[in-house]
Write a protein that holds these residues in place. Structure first.
Motif, short mmCIF file in Angstrom:
data_model
loop_
_atom_site.label_atom_id
_atom_site.label_comp_id
_atom_site.label_asym_id
_atom_site.label_seq_id
_atom_site.Cartn_x
_atom_site.Cartn_y
_atom_site.Cartn_z
N ASP A 1 0.82 -1.24 0.12
CA ASP A 1 0.13 -0.03 0.03
C ASP A 1 0.75 1.37 0.03
O ASP A 1 0.53 2.18 -0.54
CB ASP A 1 -1.08 -0.01 1.28
N MET A 2 2.04 1.15 0.65
CA MET A 2 2.72 2.32 0.82
C MET A 2 3.79 2.49 -0.29
O MET A 2 4.72 3.36 -0.37
CB MET A 2 3.59 2.27 2.03
N GLY B 1 -6.11 9.84 0.17
CA GLY B 1 -4.95 9.26 0.10
C GLY B 1 -4.84 7.64 0.45
O GLY B 1 -4.40 6.69 -0.49
N GLU B 2 -5.53 7.25 1.40
CA GLU B 2 -6.11 5.89 1.50
C GLU B 2 -6.42 5.30 0.41
O GLU B 2 -6.25 3.97 0.05
CB GLU B 2 -6.62 5.81 2.78
N LEU C 1 -4.22 4.79 -2.56
CA LEU C 1 -3.10 3.88 -2.30
C LEU C 1 -3.77 2.57 -2.38
O LEU C 1 -3.12 1.50 -2.97
CB LEU C 1 -2.35 4.03 -0.97
N LYS C 2 -4.74 2.31 -1.52
CA LYS C 2 -5.62 0.94 -1.82
C LYS C 2 -5.59 0.49 -3.22
O LYS C 2 -5.50 -0.70 -3.68
CB LYS C 2 -6.83 0.95 -0.83
N LYS D 1 -3.97 3.50 5.57
CA LYS D 1 -5.09 4.13 6.51
C LYS D 1 -5.52 5.62 6.29
O LYS D 1 -4.94 6.31 5.44
CB LYS D 1 -4.48 4.08 7.88
N ASP E 1 -4.04 9.16 7.08
CA ASP E 1 -3.81 8.92 5.82
C ASP E 1 -2.36 9.58 5.44
O ASP E 1 -1.91 10.48 5.72
CB ASP E 1 -4.95 10.05 5.21
N ALA F 1 -1.53 11.10 2.94
CA ALA F 1 -1.57 12.39 2.44
C ALA F 1 -1.35 13.52 3.53
O ALA F 1 -1.39 14.58 3.17
CB ALA F 1 -2.88 12.60 1.69
#
Lengths: 335, 278
Positions: free
Chosen positions: A122-123, A167-168, A171-172, B170, B175, B177
């Protein structure tokens, strides 16, 4: 009144959850493969999310000047690597320090990047997005750009229950697309399943491979996910210390992730810095070019005992790892 | 009450989101047959949750205690923003000055204690708070606690635990971001303190302290326990950057942004910034 809410709320969530399952894309583990490392319970695969991830993967909007996408350096047709480029280039023709790795069977990877800098798929995308030599962008700006695009707003709304562009979620979604990049239908796999047979060169090559290579390039993923040095003389122009940059341990100097060999035929040039243009050059290194160092694996000391015939057979075997169904899978391409 | 309801939602999502990945194989095939069969399988869980919810409804009332995070440098309140910096004297009576442009940190795992016993703990994804000197709302953390419980200490973590670090993407305050995440050596940044001072020998006299790291040998989340003497509706928590920064750091160590031994030491120092202000 409160009691009524407590009765209705679980029922509502329960129904939402039941219907949310409808478009699930089950992830199946090929026969004989280990369990994936990725935690699917935190990000269950669903078609609209995969589609969103695919759109993001091919969209240069992720880079600061909107010129470079993930696919710029990870082309599906070349095993999601950057054929012909030793070091990949980012925006404004900036050149990085490493060869862009092939993306394959990432659900089984426990770390990412040549030095294992990233611990969770994910990161991973954050690294190329924010690296000044690659996309040179920031996540808050990426999210702001995506929020301004109606097409993305509706795609995020389709993909996620709360409809938010975050962002979550970005990314997911990228993870979900990358998790679908599974190569498991090469000739090697057909032979394992009894659907094909190796010719005599490939068979001899397979025997040599199991004797000399498989301790690190372990089947069926053709990597053991560890970090090793293989006696490559350091490129003095790059100042790259490899895994040591992450761990700070001198024993990890010039160690890099053992790459998978799946689709190796099309992912040239080879090594973390793309120094070898062909498999012949790679095998010449293993037989005759290894430079000694304190942390060189014992089995590489003195080089691998391979003659020209052995090398030809090994290359014949390595080419059985080319998976045409993977390289030309229409599901991997943008709609 | 709202807080407990949202905790229940989290609980349900854990159970209901894709059972195919958490159930044994023989159940997987059956569950994959169709959503109606799946729905049937989930009825016991649903009934259990209804029961839990009704028990919650009967629970004792809650009251809100507000944590008020106060980023300060000595006696000066730190305010930052796109065009806001806070200028202060390094020590009173000297000419050395510094300007703080960015000060934010994670507060997580807040608990109320009576002596050494934990009486109440904030849990779940909502228990991670990013306190940011540029966002006044982020400095008010409401805690919904049962009415009338006795406590004389507050404990919290400066930073993010390793389990949360090790997981995937998450949302909310976690987040990526939010800019509190390292891309090149993945993991959350527990605290950022940035600014400039004529004492710094760096480019534009800037200083940057990014504290974080969760792997073995670099784990630096700090557990902080503070006494709480009066039971007011607000607990002021001061975060005094003057305890963290000193002259020597500004002169010789204006940048520290790599997880490892030194950042772990600096994190211990950062834990000393906190005190209860009322």
């Amino acid at each position: 009144m409160r009691k009524v809410i407590y009765l209705i709320l679980p029922a509502f969530i329960f129904l939402c959850s039941a219907f949310a399952q409808e478009s699930d894309t089950p992830f199946s583990v090929p026969a004989g493969w280990p369990e994936p490392a990725y935690d699917f319970s935190s990000n269950p695969l669903r078609k609209p999310v995969i589609e969103l991830g695919k759109a993001l993967f091919f969209d240069p909007v992720l880079s600061r000047d909107n010129t470079i996408s993930c696919a710029s350096c990870h082309l599906p047709q070349t095993g999601f690597s950057h054929t012909d480029h030793d070091l990949s280039h980012g925006i404004e023709n900036r050149i990085g320090t490493r060869n862009s790795p092939a993306l394959v069977n990432l659900a089984w990877s426990r770390s990412f990047m040549w030095d294992g800098a990233v611990h969770n798929l994910d990161m991973q995308a954050l690294a190329p997005i924010t690296n000044p030599d690659e996309m040179d962008e920031s996540m808050p700006k990426v999210i702001a750009k995506l929020q301004a695009l109606p097409a993305y707003r509706s795609q995020f709304a389709k993909a996620f229950a709360d409809s938010q562009v975050t962002g979550e979620h970005a990314l997911k979604a990228l993870s979900q697309y990358m998790l679908t990049l599974i190569s498991c239908r090469a000739k090697y796999d057909l032979v394992q399943n009894g659907e094909a047979v190796f010719n005599e060169y490939e068979q001899r090559g397979y025997s040599l491979f199991k004797r000399h290579c498989a301790s690190c390039h372990t089947e069926p993923l053709f990597t053991n996910n560890s970090f090793e040095t293989i006696g490559l003389p350091p490129d003095t122009s790059l100042h790259d210390t490899g895994r040591m940059k992450i761990t700070g341990k001198p024993a990890d100097l010039h160690k890099y992730k053992v790459p998978s060999l799946r689709n190796i035929e099309v992912t040239y040039p080879y090594m973390h810095d793309g120094r070898f243009k062909s498999l012949q050059m790679v095998l010449f290194h293993y037989s005759s070019g290894i430079e000694k160092s304190n942390n060189l694996p014992r089995r590489l000391k003195g080089g691998l005992p391979l003659n020209e015939e052995n090398k030809r057979d090994l290359i014949a075997f390595l080419k059985t790892l080319t998976d045409e169904t993977f390289l030309h899978n229409p599901n991997y391409l943008p709609n | 009450m709202a807080n407990q309801a949202s905790d229940n939602q989290n609980l349900q999502i854990v159970y209901l989101t894709d059972p195919a990945f958490i159930l044994p194989n023989h159940l997987k095939a059956w569950l994959n047959d169709g959503i109606y069969k799946r729905a049937i399988a989930l009825i016991p869980i649903y009934l259990g949750l209804v029961l839990l919810s009704s028990l919650n409804a009967k629970a004792q009332g809650l009251e809100t205690v507000s944590l008020q995070i106060m980023p300060v440098f000595g006696n000066t309140i730190i305010k930052t923003g796109d065009e806001t910096i806070t200028k202060v004297r390094l020590e009173s009576g000297t000419k050395d000055s510094l300007a703080i442009s960015n000060f934010r940190f994670y507060i997580s795992g807040t608990r109320l204690m009576l002596n050494n016993e934990t009486i109440w703990a904030e849990a779940g994804i909502g228990s991670y708070h990013l306190a940011d000197a540029s966002k006044p709302a982020s400095l008010q953390i409401p805690l919904n606690i049962p009415k009338g419980i006795a406590y004389n200490r507050i404990a919290f973590n400066l930073g993010i635990d390793s389990l949360t670090n090790a997981g995937g993407a998450k949302g909310g305050s976690l987040d990526a971001a939010n800019g509190m995440y390292w891309a090149w050596h993945s993991g959350y940044i527990n605290m950022i303190l940035e600014g400039s001072s004529p004492l710094c020998k760096t480019r534009k006299h800037g200083f940057q302290y990014h504290l974080g790291g969760f792997r073995q040998g670099e784990y630096c989340m700090q557990k902080i326990v503070l006494p709480v003497n009066n039971k007011a509706a607000t607990i002021q928590i001061k975060a005094d950057a003057s305890v963290f920064i000193n002259r020597e750091m500004l002169v010789n160590e204006a940048n520290s942004m790599t997880p490892g031994k030194r950042v772990t030491e600096l994190s211990k120092k950062a834990a000393g910034m906190f005190s209860v202000g009322n």
